[in-house]
Design a protein around this motif. Structure first.
Motif, PDB file in Angstrom:
ATOM      1  N   TRP A  13       0.958  -1.184   0.067  1.00  0.00           N
ATOM      2  CA  TRP A  13      -0.039   0.026   0.000  1.00  0.00           C
ATOM      3  C   TRP A  13       0.834   1.270  -0.113  1.00  0.00           C
ATOM      4  O   TRP A  13       0.678   2.312  -0.860  1.00  0.00           O
ATOM      5  CB  TRP A  13      -0.913  -0.137   1.225  1.00  0.00           C
ATOM      6  N   ILE A  14       1.820   1.271   0.912  1.00  0.00           N
ATOM      7  CA  ILE A  14       2.802   2.331   0.807  1.00  0.00           C
ATOM      8  C   ILE A  14       3.599   2.698  -0.693  1.00  0.00           C
ATOM      9  O   ILE A  14       3.966   3.648  -0.857  1.00  0.00           O
ATOM     10  CB  ILE A  14       3.645   2.453   2.255  1.00  0.00           C
ATOM     11  N   ALA A  15       3.985   1.413  -1.098  1.00  0.00           N
ATOM     12  CA  ALA A  15       4.731   1.563  -2.385  1.00  0.00           C
ATOM     13  C   ALA A  15       3.664   2.260  -3.440  1.00  0.00           C
ATOM     14  O   ALA A  15       4.216   3.008  -4.089  1.00  0.00           O
ATOM     15  CB  ALA A  15       5.143   0.215  -2.801  1.00  0.00           C
ATOM     16  N   PHE A  16       2.394   1.656  -3.514  1.00  0.00           N
ATOM     17  CA  PHE A  16       1.563   2.169  -4.601  1.00  0.00           C
ATOM     18  C   PHE A  16       1.116   3.715  -4.166  1.00  0.00           C
ATOM     19  O   PHE A  16       1.085   4.473  -5.193  1.00  0.00           O
ATOM     20  CB  PHE A  16       0.250   1.441  -4.509  1.00  0.00           C
ATOM     21  N   SER A  17       1.262   3.963  -2.939  1.00  0.00           N
ATOM     22  CA  SER A  17       0.937   5.555  -2.533  1.00  0.00           C
ATOM     23  C   SER A  17       1.974   6.306  -3.154  1.00  0.00           C
ATOM     24  O   SER A  17       2.084   7.349  -3.739  1.00  0.00           O
ATOM     25  CB  SER A  17       0.738   5.685  -1.292  1.00  0.00           C
ATOM     26  N   LEU A  18       3.439   5.712  -3.011  1.00  0.00           N
ATOM     27  CA  LEU A  18       4.608   6.705  -3.359  1.00  0.00           C
ATOM     28  C   LEU A  18       4.577   6.816  -4.875  1.00  0.00           C
ATOM     29  O   LEU A  18       4.691   7.849  -5.589  1.00  0.00           O
ATOM     30  CB  LEU A  18       5.609   6.111  -2.712  1.00  0.00           C
ATOM     31  N   ILE A  19       4.246   5.600  -5.644  1.00  0.00           N
ATOM     32  CA  ILE A  19       4.346   5.663  -7.136  1.00  0.00           C
ATOM     33  C   ILE A  19       3.109   6.694  -7.507  1.00  0.00           C
ATOM     34  O   ILE A  19       3.410   7.217  -8.583  1.00  0.00           O
ATOM     35  CB  ILE A  19       4.150   4.107  -7.713  1.00  0.00           C
ATOM     36  N   GLY A  20       1.974   6.404  -6.855  1.00  0.00           N
ATOM     37  CA  GLY A  20       0.989   7.496  -7.233  1.00  0.00           C
ATOM     38  C   GLY A  20       1.294   8.939  -7.171  1.00  0.00           C
ATOM     39  O   GLY A  20       1.070   9.591  -7.945  1.00  0.00           O
ATOM     40  N   ILE A  22       4.312  10.101  -7.365  1.00  0.00           N
ATOM     41  CA  ILE A  22       5.341  10.339  -8.277  1.00  0.00           C
ATOM     42  C   ILE A  22       4.736  10.529  -9.426  1.00  0.00           C
ATOM     43  O   ILE A  22       5.068  11.685 -10.299  1.00  0.00           O
ATOM     44  CB  ILE A  22       6.381   9.306  -8.233  1.00  0.00           C
ATOM     45  N   PHE A  23       3.905   9.853  -9.941  1.00  0.00           N
ATOM     46  CA  PHE A  23       3.208   9.947 -11.264  1.00  0.00           C
ATOM     47  C   PHE A  23       2.238  11.290 -11.331  1.00  0.00           C
ATOM     48  O   PHE A  23       2.330  12.024 -12.164  1.00  0.00           O
ATOM     49  CB  PHE A  23       2.323   8.922 -11.587  1.00  0.00           C
ATOM     50  N   LYS A  24       1.846  11.764  -9.932  1.00  0.00           N
ATOM     51  CA  LYS A  24       0.873  13.016 -10.083  1.00  0.00           C
ATOM     52  C   LYS A  24       1.859  13.976 -10.065  1.00  0.00           C
ATOM     53  O   LYS A  24       1.465  15.130 -11.057  1.00  0.00           O
ATOM     54  CB  LYS A  24       0.234  12.953  -8.902  1.00  0.00           C
ATOM     55  N   ALA A  25       3.025  14.171  -9.475  1.00  0.00           N
ATOM     56  CA  ALA A  25       3.813  15.216  -9.539  1.00  0.00           C
ATOM     57  C   ALA A  25       4.564  15.443 -11.036  1.00  0.00           C
ATOM     58  O   ALA A  25       4.738  16.461 -11.317  1.00  0.00           O
ATOM     59  CB  ALA A  25       5.082  14.818  -8.533  1.00  0.00           C
TER      60      ALA A  25
END
Length: 55
Positions: A13-20, A22-25
């Motif tokens: 969950w933390i990994a997907f949150s970070l990936i999301g 990063i993509f948003k940024a």
């Protein structure tokens, strides 16, 4: 065993949150870069026309 499963779910969950994030940024930066590019091109077009005047 149950704690390992819960821990793995939290890590995923933390990994997907970070990936999301990063993509948003990156998406935001792409929009800012596109607006800046259009602004510089427009500024260059306006300044370029004023230099071609007959004197």
């Amino acid at each position: 065993m149950l704690l390992k499963i819960i821990g793995a779910i939290i890590v995923i969950w933390i990994a997907f949150s970070l990936i999301g994030f990063i993509f948003k940024a990156i998406g935001t930066l792409l929009i800012v870069a596109a607006v800046a590019t259009v602004g510089v091109a427009a500024y260059g077009a306006i300044k370029g026309k004023s230099r071609r005047q007959i004197r």
